[in-house]
Each structure stands twice: as structure tokens, then as C-alpha cells.
Design a protein around this motif. Structure first.
Motif, short mmCIF file in Angstrom:
data_model
loop_
_atom_site.label_atom_id
_atom_site.label_comp_id
_atom_site.label_asym_id
_atom_site.label_seq_id
_atom_site.Cartn_x
_atom_site.Cartn_y
_atom_site.Cartn_z
N GLU A 1 -55.24 -3.26 -25.99
CA GLU A 1 -53.88 -3.79 -25.84
C GLU A 1 -53.88 -5.14 -25.13
OE1 GLU A 1 -49.72 -2.47 -23.60
OE2 GLU A 1 -51.37 -1.04 -23.81
N ARG A 2 -54.83 -5.33 -24.21
CA ARG A 2 -54.84 -6.56 -23.43
C ARG A 2 -56.23 -7.14 -23.35
NH1 ARG A 2 -51.58 -5.51 -17.95
NH2 ARG A 2 -51.59 -7.79 -17.92
N ALA A 3 -56.31 -8.45 -23.17
CA ALA A 3 -57.58 -9.14 -22.96
C ALA A 3 -57.95 -9.08 -21.49
CB ALA A 3 -57.47 -10.60 -23.41
N MET A 4 -59.24 -9.14 -21.20
CA MET A 4 -59.71 -9.12 -19.82
C MET A 4 -59.05 -10.21 -18.99
SD MET A 4 -63.75 -8.35 -20.59
CE MET A 4 -64.21 -9.49 -19.30
N SER A 5 -58.88 -11.38 -19.57
CA SER A 5 -58.30 -12.50 -18.84
C SER A 5 -56.87 -12.25 -18.40
CB SER A 5 -58.35 -13.77 -19.70
OG SER A 5 -57.60 -13.58 -20.90
N GLU A 6 -56.20 -11.28 -19.04
CA GLU A 6 -54.81 -10.95 -18.70
C GLU A 6 -54.71 -9.89 -17.62
OE1 GLU A 6 -52.52 -11.46 -22.91
OE2 GLU A 6 -53.77 -9.67 -22.69
N VAL A 7 -55.83 -9.28 -17.28
CA VAL A 7 -55.81 -8.16 -16.32
C VAL A 7 -56.51 -8.61 -15.04
CG1 VAL A 7 -56.51 -5.77 -15.90
CG2 VAL A 7 -55.83 -6.50 -18.20
N GLU A 8 -55.73 -8.81 -14.01
CA GLU A 8 -56.26 -9.26 -12.72
C GLU A 8 -56.48 -8.12 -11.75
OE1 GLU A 8 -57.24 -12.27 -11.83
OE2 GLU A 8 -56.78 -13.08 -13.83
N ARG A 9 -55.84 -7.00 -12.02
CA ARG A 9 -55.93 -5.89 -11.08
C ARG A 9 -55.66 -4.58 -11.80
NH1 ARG A 9 -52.96 -5.15 -5.19
NH2 ARG A 9 -54.12 -3.28 -4.60
N ALA A 10 -56.30 -3.51 -11.33
CA ALA A 10 -56.03 -2.16 -11.81
C ALA A 10 -56.30 -1.19 -10.68
CB ALA A 10 -56.91 -1.82 -13.01
N ASP A 11 -55.51 -0.14 -10.61
CA ASP A 11 -55.75 0.89 -9.60
C ASP A 11 -57.02 1.66 -9.92
OD1 ASP A 11 -53.25 0.63 -7.96
OD2 ASP A 11 -52.34 1.03 -9.91
N VAL A 12 -57.26 1.86 -11.21
CA VAL A 12 -58.48 2.54 -11.66
C VAL A 12 -59.12 1.71 -12.76
CG1 VAL A 12 -59.46 4.63 -12.69
CG2 VAL A 12 -57.48 4.80 -11.17
N LEU A 13 -60.41 1.44 -12.61
CA LEU A 13 -61.21 0.82 -13.67
C LEU A 13 -62.12 1.88 -14.25
CD1 LEU A 13 -62.44 -1.53 -15.29
CD2 LEU A 13 -63.96 -1.95 -13.35
N LEU A 14 -62.13 2.01 -15.57
CA LEU A 14 -63.00 2.97 -16.23
C LEU A 14 -63.86 2.25 -17.27
CD1 LEU A 14 -62.16 6.56 -17.29
CD2 LEU A 14 -63.48 5.10 -18.81
N VAL A 15 -65.18 2.37 -17.10
CA VAL A 15 -66.13 1.73 -18.02
C VAL A 15 -66.84 2.82 -18.81
CG1 VAL A 15 -68.14 0.23 -18.23
CG2 VAL A 15 -66.46 -0.19 -16.42
N PRO A 16 -66.56 2.94 -20.11
CA PRO A 16 -67.25 3.94 -20.92
C PRO A 16 -68.67 3.49 -21.25
CG PRO A 16 -65.81 2.63 -22.29
CD PRO A 16 -65.58 2.15 -20.89
N GLY A 17 -69.48 4.45 -21.64
CA GLY A 17 -70.82 4.12 -22.11
C GLY A 17 -70.80 3.78 -23.59
N GLY A 18 -71.98 3.54 -24.13
CA GLY A 18 -72.06 3.19 -25.54
C GLY A 18 -73.45 3.43 -26.07
N GLY A 19 -73.63 3.09 -27.32
CA GLY A 19 -74.96 3.14 -27.91
C GLY A 19 -75.84 2.07 -27.30
N ASN A 20 -77.09 2.06 -27.71
CA ASN A 20 -78.04 1.11 -27.14
C ASN A 20 -77.56 -0.33 -27.29
OD1 ASN A 20 -80.83 0.61 -26.02
ND2 ASN A 20 -80.97 -0.56 -27.92
N ARG A 21 -77.09 -0.67 -28.48
CA ARG A 21 -76.63 -2.04 -28.74
C ARG A 21 -75.51 -2.44 -27.79
NH1 ARG A 21 -72.28 -3.38 -31.70
NH2 ARG A 21 -72.17 -1.29 -32.64
N GLY A 22 -74.49 -1.60 -27.68
CA GLY A 22 -73.34 -1.94 -26.85
C GLY A 22 -73.67 -1.96 -25.37
N THR A 23 -74.41 -0.96 -24.91
CA THR A 23 -74.74 -0.88 -23.49
C THR A 23 -75.60 -2.05 -23.05
OG1 THR A 23 -74.62 1.55 -23.52
CG2 THR A 23 -75.81 0.54 -21.70
N VAL A 24 -76.63 -2.37 -23.82
CA VAL A 24 -77.52 -3.48 -23.46
C VAL A 24 -76.74 -4.79 -23.44
CG1 VAL A 24 -79.50 -4.85 -24.21
CG2 VAL A 24 -79.63 -2.35 -24.24
#
Length: 265
Positions: free
Chosen positions: A105-128
């Protein structure tokens, strides 16, 4: 949409409305739990502008769907909470299989703050790629400085570690990636999720649902978290007992990794 489809959808909504009315009366979930007043005391500035606690889920090319969607499904209906999918740019983001797309919904540059940050995992390509992305690391550190909770699912902990957030801290990750935690300075600790200060890391994929319920209790209260567990009917009773490497043999482990590798795009 056909008349048949419309009728079926309306029927389902009536059933759900009836179930809610029968179990909660006119008070509703928010009033029954007493959450709105409690949430008001915990609201931090810089949320989504609607007076809600903000949860930002970071999407990136090659993330694993359930890592993001599992916690989302638990948290998106918690009263006073707003979950937003965020990526480098707003728009469609592919999962690790390349066969499913979620919308940021939003680009990283538009988000300056969050009460909770959640970073999902991924396959080898995405994680690396995310472990090597200095721009993403800067954004994660910026959000982390003012977050109430900074969290990850599966190999998302390796991304947090690459951003410098896990040095010397207990953490968990996907079972096959445990050795890599040491490389990002973390101390592997077993558990479906591991809480250290304001950082919570979950083990692989489905463990994000467990962590999501834990976060629901922290953002609201245990009654709401218990109700959400029932709402999503999270009552695991799998047909097999091979859900961790401690329970599976070497052949099953090898096949599991092969299936993941073969499905990667």
C-alpha cells in the motif's frame, strides 16, 4: 458477479452477523474487551493518522507469503490496530514462488514510523538480496529507533541481523538457517518465537501466527488474543509429526529443502 454468487455472499454475511450477535450481544468485541480505552493510553505519535497502532509489514521480491499473511490475519482485526504492507515502492510484490503477488500500500519512503515493524522471511533469492540492501537496512534501523516492537518471521531475522539489530541477542529463525544467525551476530535460541527486549523473532513460516497472537496480546490484551485465535480457528492438529528437524529424519529434511528450492523463482 452473478445473482447466485451475490446471494451466497449475502447469506454468508448474514450467518456471520448472526453468530456475532448471538455470542457478543450488542456490545461487540471492542466493548467486551475494553480495548479502545486501553489502546488510547498506548498510542504513540506517528501512527497512521487515524489514532490507531500501526503495524508495518515489509514486503520485498521473493518474500514467503505466509510469513507476512499469517501475522497479518491475526493482527488486522485487533481493535485499534492498522496493518499496512510496505515495500520499496507501492504496488505489486512477488512471493518466493513467483506465483502469488501481494500489494504494498505504501512505499518505504512514505513510512517514517510504525509501532510495530514486521520483516517476513523469504526464499534464498529474496533473503540474500535484503541482507545486502543497505537502503533497506537504513529504513529498518530508522523504524526500529521509534518502534514499540520490531519483529521478524523465518529468515526475516537474518535481515534484522544484517541491519545490525541482533548483535549478541537471542533470536530464532527457519530451522535450516539457524547456523547463519551466528554470522549476523545473533545467538540462536530455540522456540516458536523469542522475545528479547522489544525485538521478537519467530521461527519458520507458520510460527509467525504464534508470534502474531503474542503481539495481539501485547497490543491489546489476552482476551482479545484468545478470541483472535478462535476467530482464525488456529488449533493445529497436523496429520504428521514432522514439523521440526528434531522430529524429522534426514531424508525428510532433504526432501523439504528440495521442494523449497524447486519452487523458487
Amino acid at each position: 458477479m452473478s445473482a447466485v454468487q451475490t446471494g451466497a455472499g449475502e447469506s454468508r454475511r448474514r450467518v456471520l452477523r448472526g453468530a456475532v450477535a448471538g455470542s457478543l450481544g450488542v456490545a461487540g468485541l471492542g466493548a467486551a474487551s475494553g480495548h479502545p480505552a486501553a489502546a488510547a493510553d498506548r498510542r504513540a505519535p506517528g501512527g497512521d493518522g487515524e489514532g490507531k497502532l500501526s503495524v508495518a509489514v515489509l514486503l520485498y521480491d521473493g518474500f514467503t507469503a505466509l510469513d507476512a499473511v499469517g501475522p497479518y490475519e491475526v493482527l488486522c482485526r485487533v481493535p485499534g490496530v492498522r496493518v499496512t504492507m510496505v515495500a520499496r515502492e507501492a504496488g505489486p510484490v512477488r512471493t518466493d514462488t513467483g506465483e502469488l503477488t501481494l500489494m504494498a500500500e505504501r512505499a518505504m519512503s512514505e513510512v517514517e514510523r510504525a509501532d510495530v515493524l514486521l520483516v517476513p522471511g523469504g526464499g534464498n533469492r529474496g533473503t540474500v538480496a535484503m541482507m545486502e540492501d543497505a537502503g533497506v537496512h537504513r529504513w529498518i534501523r530508522r523504524i526500529h529507533r521509534r518502534s514499540t516492537w520490531t519483529t521478524s518471521v523465518c529468515t526475516g531475522s537474518l535481515i534484522l541481523g544484517a541491519a545490525g539489530l541482533l548483535r549478541g541477542l537471542p533470536a530464532t529463525t527457519y530451522w535450516a538457517s539457524r547456523p547463519y544467525l551466528k554470522e549476523v551476530g545473533a545467538v540462536y535460541t530455540p522456540g516458536r518465537f523469542v522475545e528479547t527486549g522489544k525485538i521478537v523473532t519467530a521461527a519458520g513460516v507458520s510460527a509467525g501466527i504464534d508470534m502474531g497472537l503474542h503481539l495481539a496480546s501485547r497490543l491489546s490484551d489476552e482476551k482479545v488474543a484468545q478470541a483472535m485465535q478462535l476467530a482464525v480457528e488456529y488449533d493445529p492438529d497436523p496429520p504428521y509429526d514432522t514439523g521440526s528437524p528434531e522430529k524429522a529424519d534426514a531424508e525428510t529434511e532433504a526432501l523439504a529443502l528440495k521442494l523449497l528450492a524447486d519452487s523458487a523463482r
